[in-house]
Write a protein that holds these residues in place. Structure first.
Motif, PDB file in Angstrom:
ATOM      1  N   GLU A 406       0.837  -1.204   0.000  1.00  0.00           N
ATOM      2  CA  GLU A 406       0.000   0.000   0.000  1.00  0.00           C
ATOM      3  C   GLU A 406       0.870   1.252   0.000  1.00  0.00           C
ATOM      4  O   GLU A 406       0.515   2.263  -0.620  1.00  0.00           O
ATOM      5  N   LEU A 407       2.014   1.202   0.684  1.00  0.00           N
ATOM      6  CA  LEU A 407       2.958   2.319   0.651  1.00  0.00           C
ATOM      7  C   LEU A 407       3.416   2.580  -0.786  1.00  0.00           C
ATOM      8  O   LEU A 407       3.457   3.726  -1.251  1.00  0.00           O
ATOM      9  N   TYR A 408       3.751   1.515  -1.499  1.00  0.00           N
ATOM     10  CA  TYR A 408       4.178   1.640  -2.899  1.00  0.00           C
ATOM     11  C   TYR A 408       3.055   2.220  -3.753  1.00  0.00           C
ATOM     12  O   TYR A 408       3.287   3.094  -4.596  1.00  0.00           O
ATOM     13  N   ARG A 409       1.848   1.738  -3.538  1.00  0.00           N
ATOM     14  CA  ARG A 409       0.717   2.234  -4.338  1.00  0.00           C
ATOM     15  C   ARG A 409       0.459   3.720  -4.092  1.00  0.00           C
ATOM     16  O   ARG A 409       0.289   4.494  -5.037  1.00  0.00           O
ATOM     17  N   LYS A 410       0.425   4.086  -2.803  1.00  0.00           N
ATOM     18  CA  LYS A 410       0.137   5.483  -2.485  1.00  0.00           C
ATOM     19  C   LYS A 410       1.249   6.404  -2.990  1.00  0.00           C
ATOM     20  O   LYS A 410       0.978   7.508  -3.464  1.00  0.00           O
ATOM     21  N   GLY A 411       2.485   5.956  -2.887  1.00  0.00           N
ATOM     22  CA  GLY A 411       3.592   6.818  -3.249  1.00  0.00           C
ATOM     23  C   GLY A 411       3.824   6.944  -4.732  1.00  0.00           C
ATOM     24  O   GLY A 411       4.233   8.007  -5.221  1.00  0.00           O
ATOM     25  N   PHE A 412       3.559   5.865  -5.501  1.00  0.00           N
ATOM     26  CA  PHE A 412       3.934   5.873  -6.913  1.00  0.00           C
ATOM     27  C   PHE A 412       2.742   5.775  -7.862  1.00  0.00           C
ATOM     28  O   PHE A 412       2.768   6.364  -8.936  1.00  0.00           O
ATOM     29  N   SER A 413       1.709   5.015  -7.486  1.00  0.00           N
ATOM     30  CA  SER A 413       0.570   4.856  -8.391  1.00  0.00           C
ATOM     31  C   SER A 413      -0.488   5.934  -8.184  1.00  0.00           C
ATOM     32  O   SER A 413      -1.060   6.447  -9.145  1.00  0.00           O
ATOM     33  N   GLU A 414      -0.764   6.284  -6.929  1.00  0.00           N
ATOM     34  CA  GLU A 414      -1.841   7.220  -6.634  1.00  0.00           C
ATOM     35  C   GLU A 414      -1.334   8.627  -6.315  1.00  0.00           C
ATOM     36  O   GLU A 414      -2.137   9.520  -6.061  1.00  0.00           O
ATOM     37  N   ASP A 415      -0.020   8.832  -6.316  1.00  0.00           N
ATOM     38  CA  ASP A 415       0.599  10.145  -6.099  1.00  0.00           C
ATOM     39  C   ASP A 415       0.090  10.806  -4.819  1.00  0.00           C
ATOM     40  O   ASP A 415      -0.387  11.936  -4.821  1.00  0.00           O
ATOM     41  N   GLN A 416       0.220  10.066  -3.710  1.00  0.00           N
ATOM     42  CA  GLN A 416      -0.142  10.589  -2.392  1.00  0.00           C
ATOM     43  C   GLN A 416       1.053  10.397  -1.444  1.00  0.00           C
ATOM     44  O   GLN A 416       1.022   9.562  -0.537  1.00  0.00           O
ATOM     45  N   PRO A 417       2.120  11.173  -1.652  1.00  0.00           N
ATOM     46  CA  PRO A 417       3.343  10.971  -0.863  1.00  0.00           C
ATOM     47  C   PRO A 417       3.153  11.224   0.625  1.00  0.00           C
ATOM     48  O   PRO A 417       3.870  10.646   1.450  1.00  0.00           O
ATOM     49  N   GLY A 418       2.213  12.074   0.994  1.00  0.00           N
ATOM     50  CA  GLY A 418       1.978  12.325   2.415  1.00  0.00           C
ATOM     51  C   GLY A 418       1.490  11.078   3.128  1.00  0.00           C
ATOM     52  O   GLY A 418       2.008  10.710   4.199  1.00  0.00           O
ATOM     53  N   ILE A 419       0.504  10.407   2.548  1.00  0.00           N
ATOM     54  CA  ILE A 419      -0.021   9.175   3.143  1.00  0.00           C
ATOM     55  C   ILE A 419       1.028   8.073   3.075  1.00  0.00           C
ATOM     56  O   ILE A 419       1.187   7.286   4.025  1.00  0.00           O
ATOM     57  N   ALA A 420       1.779   8.005   1.974  1.00  0.00           N
ATOM     58  CA  ALA A 420       2.836   6.999   1.852  1.00  0.00           C
ATOM     59  C   ALA A 420       3.884   7.188   2.949  1.00  0.00           C
ATOM     60  O   ALA A 420       4.355   6.208   3.550  1.00  0.00           O
ATOM     61  N   SER A 421       4.248   8.432   3.228  1.00  0.00           N
ATOM     62  CA  SER A 421       5.218   8.696   4.297  1.00  0.00           C
ATOM     63  C   SER A 421       4.657   8.306   5.652  1.00  0.00           C
ATOM     64  O   SER A 421       5.378   7.784   6.516  1.00  0.00           O
ATOM     65  N   ALA A 422       3.365   8.557   5.859  1.00  0.00           N
ATOM     66  CA  ALA A 422       2.738   8.163   7.124  1.00  0.00           C
ATOM     67  C   ALA A 422       2.760   6.645   7.292  1.00  0.00           C
ATOM     68  O   ALA A 422       2.998   6.132   8.401  1.00  0.00           O
ATOM     69  N   ILE A 423       2.518   5.905   6.201  1.00  0.00           N
ATOM     70  CA  ILE A 423       2.581   4.445   6.272  1.00  0.00           C
ATOM     71  C   ILE A 423       4.001   3.996   6.608  1.00  0.00           C
ATOM     72  O   ILE A 423       4.211   3.072   7.405  1.00  0.00           O
TER      73      ILE A 423
END
Length: 448
Positions: A406-423
């Protein structure tokens, strides 16, 4: 005043405290200079990314303004992240436990056989395979088709040993047939009587799908006091060729077809058709209706949908256990080699059986090693990504989702680096207690 001894002799002055020198004679300054490149790399590759991720987790998706704890709130409100968190809990509970248990069993059992070293080599060999390669292998192992997937090929073979599928799954009555539907099977529309041959024609089975023992169909001959008949494939290739409802020379009988005589809802007689499709029922069938039960038309068993929504996570955990059980076995075997044999022999002399020796002596002595293996695997599964990314198909990847994916998806596929960083920060917080437990345990071992 100089201190003296009891005899009046002046005491020798105490030697000045000596500075502690390195065993190798290396000065601290020189040691620090040698460590400096490693510290710089550690700061650049570990400390800085952690610090940046922590700061980024409090910013909005554009990174331009402070978002507070909104990104962390999404960890517990986003359906995808909640599914990933649930699956991570399943992973942490089952994957290390099963791998450690199998490693313990393998280590104990292989100690007693001459070919134990070869077995250990085979079990440890998957560790030499990358996660990517293992994922591709198990994607094929779990293929839904029994002709391709090893798991379903084995499962179907076992299933068909106890409940073989029918040879006529597509068979059904044709035009102007004397048969009607009956709960997955078919039944004659009228009662039958002794001395009058019964025709039970069906269509729908391809010639190359007919049973190997099927022979050319033969018209049934009347027998006094018995109900006779024929069930066959009422189809002849070619337009206008063959007679509907009559046995033609090129048509085959339904070998092995089950026929039941039913009166008032009860089966009074049953039989199976011969290779030519003919059958004979006793006088008890007189006045009954003939039924071809649903078991004749059971679809072939195609196995289990391993990568479907219900089983995808256990299936991927199975691939992980295949890889890491060998790792657990090697570490536990090393610990087992250090167990004092006299303790085991003393327990046997005192009357303990092998199970009691294993449970009361071997396992407690191996507890520190088992803890190392379980904790190491626990840290490892918290970061699992490769297998979950490769093995599940796109239709069930959401059901197999884990935090790292999910970190990979949020950071690279869905362009949500804030949530990816939180994960990422959340994963770090999950790993830290396990690491601290491991460090404290290692320090206790050193003190001993």
């Amino acid at each position: 005043m100089t201190p003296t001894t009891a005899a009046g002799v002046p005491e020798a002055p105490a030697p000045p405290p000596r500075t502690r020198k390195s065993v190798t004679g290396t000065r601290r300054t020189v040691a620090a200079l040698f460590l400096l490149p490693a510290l710089v790399l550690l700061g650049a590759l570990v400390v800085y990314p952690i610090g940046y991720s922590l700061i980024r987790s409090f910013l909005d998706q554009s990174g331009g303004s402070f978002a507070g704890f909104d990104n962390y709130q999404a960890l517990f409100t986003d359906d995808g992240i909640r599914t990933a968190l649930k699956n991570n809990i399943i992973w942490v509970v089952f994957a290390p436990t099963v791998s450690t248990a199998l490693g313990l069993i393998f280590a104990v059992l292989t100690e007693r056989v001459r070919w134990g070293t070869a077995f250990k080599l085979v079990v440890f060999m998957p560790m030499a395979i990358s996660m990517l390669a293992a994922g591709i292998i198990f994607r094929l192992v779990y293929d839904e088709s029994p002709d391709k997937g090893v798991a379903n090929a084995v499962w179907v073979s076992v299933h068909d040993t106890f409940a073989e599928s029918s040879a006529f799954p597509k068979a059904h009555p044709g035009r102007r047939s004397p048969l009607g539907p009956d709960g997955g099977g078919f039944v004659t529309r009228t009662a039958v009587h002794t001395g009058r041959p019964v025709a039970l024609p069906l269509v729908g089975v391809a010639p190359d799908q007919m049973p190997k023992d099927a022979r050319r169909a033969a018209p049934a001959k009347p027998e006094p006091g018995k109900v006779t008949g024929t069930t066959w494939q009422d189809f002849t290739r070619g337009e206008g060729v063959g007679r509907l409802g009559a046995v033609d020379p090129s048509e085959q009988g339904y070998a092995g077809m089950t026929i039941e005589a039913v009166k008032d809802g009860e089966v009074v007689a049953s039989t199976k058709a011969g290779a030519d499709g003919t059958f004979t029922l006793p006088a008890a069938a007189d006045g009954a209706r003939l039924r071809l039960p649903a078991s004749n038309f059971r679809e072939p068993y195609n196995g289990v949908d391993w990568l479907g929504p219900a089983l995808v996570t256990p299936a991927v955990i199975g691939a992980y256990v295949w890889m890491w059980a060998g790792f657990a076995m090697v570490l536990i075997a090393a610990g087992l080699a250090g167990v004092p044999r006299e303790l085991l022999e003393a327990a046997r002399v005192d009357g303990a059986n092998e199970w009691q020796v294993f449970r009361r002596v071997t396992v407690p002595l191996l507890a520190p090693v088992l803890a190392v293996v379980a904790v190491t695997l626990m840290i490892n599964v918290l970061k699992i990504f490769d297998l979950v990314f490769i093995i599940p198909p796109g239709s069930s990847q959401d059901d197999a989702n884990v935090l790292a994916l999910e970190l990979y998806r949020k950071g690279f596929s869905e362009d949500q680096p804030g949530i990816a960083s939180a994960i990422a920060v959340f994963l770090l917080l999950l790993v830290i207690p396990v690491m601290l437990f491991n460090i404290r345990r290692l320090r206790r071992e050193v003190r001993r």
